[in-house]
Design a protein around this motif. Sequence first.
Motif, mmCIF file in Angstrom:
data_model
loop_
_atom_site.group_PDB
_atom_site.id
_atom_site.type_symbol
_atom_site.label_atom_id
_atom_site.label_comp_id
_atom_site.label_asym_id
_atom_site.label_seq_id
_atom_site.Cartn_x
_atom_site.Cartn_y
_atom_site.Cartn_z
ATOM 1 N N ALA A 60 0.820 -1.217 0.000
ATOM 2 C CA ALA A 60 0.000 0.000 0.000
ATOM 3 C C ALA A 60 0.850 1.262 0.000
ATOM 4 O O ALA A 60 0.539 2.230 -0.697
ATOM 5 C CB ALA A 60 -0.922 -0.010 1.210
ATOM 6 N N THR A 61 1.925 1.274 0.751
ATOM 7 C CA THR A 61 2.777 2.459 0.813
ATOM 8 C C THR A 61 3.398 2.749 -0.545
ATOM 9 O O THR A 61 3.425 3.894 -1.003
ATOM 10 C CB THR A 61 3.892 2.269 1.856
ATOM 11 N N GLU A 62 3.896 1.715 -1.190
ATOM 12 C CA GLU A 62 4.537 1.911 -2.483
ATOM 13 C C GLU A 62 3.520 2.284 -3.558
ATOM 14 O O GLU A 62 3.823 3.068 -4.451
ATOM 15 C CB GLU A 62 5.341 0.680 -2.849
ATOM 16 N N ASN A 63 2.313 1.778 -3.468
ATOM 17 C CA ASN A 63 1.261 2.209 -4.395
ATOM 18 C C ASN A 63 0.910 3.672 -4.172
ATOM 19 O O ASN A 63 0.714 4.426 -5.126
ATOM 20 C CB ASN A 63 0.001 1.348 -4.231
ATOM 21 N N ALA A 64 0.821 4.078 -2.917
ATOM 22 C CA ALA A 64 0.519 5.482 -2.616
ATOM 23 C C ALA A 64 1.630 6.394 -3.126
ATOM 24 O O ALA A 64 1.353 7.457 -3.692
ATOM 25 C CB ALA A 64 0.327 5.670 -1.115
ATOM 26 N N ILE A 65 2.881 5.976 -2.954
ATOM 27 C CA ILE A 65 4.003 6.769 -3.455
ATOM 28 C C ILE A 65 3.929 6.899 -4.968
ATOM 29 O O ILE A 65 4.148 7.977 -5.529
ATOM 30 C CB ILE A 65 5.345 6.146 -3.007
ATOM 31 N N LEU A 112 9.565 11.423 -1.348
ATOM 32 C CA LEU A 112 9.104 10.104 -1.792
ATOM 33 C C LEU A 112 10.277 9.166 -2.070
ATOM 34 O O LEU A 112 10.247 7.987 -1.688
ATOM 35 C CB LEU A 112 8.232 10.240 -3.035
ATOM 36 N N ILE A 115 11.760 7.948 1.171
ATOM 37 C CA ILE A 115 10.959 6.852 1.738
ATOM 38 C C ILE A 115 11.268 5.544 1.012
ATOM 39 O O ILE A 115 11.464 4.497 1.642
ATOM 40 C CB ILE A 115 9.457 7.197 1.677
ATOM 41 N N PHE A 119 12.983 2.082 2.403
ATOM 42 C CA PHE A 119 12.406 0.766 2.155
ATOM 43 C C PHE A 119 13.440 -0.163 1.548
ATOM 44 O O PHE A 119 13.540 -1.329 1.928
ATOM 45 C CB PHE A 119 11.205 0.883 1.209
#
Length: 169
Positions: A60-65, A112, A115, A119
């Motif tokens: 989800a985090t990578e999709n949001a980014i 971004l 982040i 990761f």
Amino acid sequence: MSFMDKLPTVISCCFCCFLRAGTVMIALFSFLSGLLFAPNVTHIKGFWSMDPVLSYYSAATENAIQIILGIVSIMLCFVSGLLVVGACCNIPVLLEIYQWGAVAYSSIVLLLFLILTIFCFFVHTNCALAGFVLIFLMVVIVILTMYFVMVVNSLRMSLKFLASQDLIV
């Protein structure tokens, strides 16, 4: 006097062309750079997709980014269009809008990419090469943004100066 008025100025772009021509080239480069990431909004494969760089792009985090990166890339395309209009039609306000848009774009992209780098190094330890590529991209983005803002600011300041002077013939 705004913050942008205090920036250093240059007399030519890339040591070879006039400020107006250099500003139009910067606008074209910025527009094409924005197009590289803009398809990420809808997860459509465009010129360049974030999927190979992201380790687990279903997270989800990578999709949001990816979506945020696509949205700010569309914003960069928009302010690049304003830059062309401002440079060709002698409108300093549009040049300043581009300057603030470029600074905002770079700040958001740096955050971004930071982040994603965290990761890569600490969450998914199998993508260290992607982390180093992101660090390299962050350095390039900072250098290019600083130079682009200085060139556009130089044109904006010269337009403001010429507009304020009463030319005596």
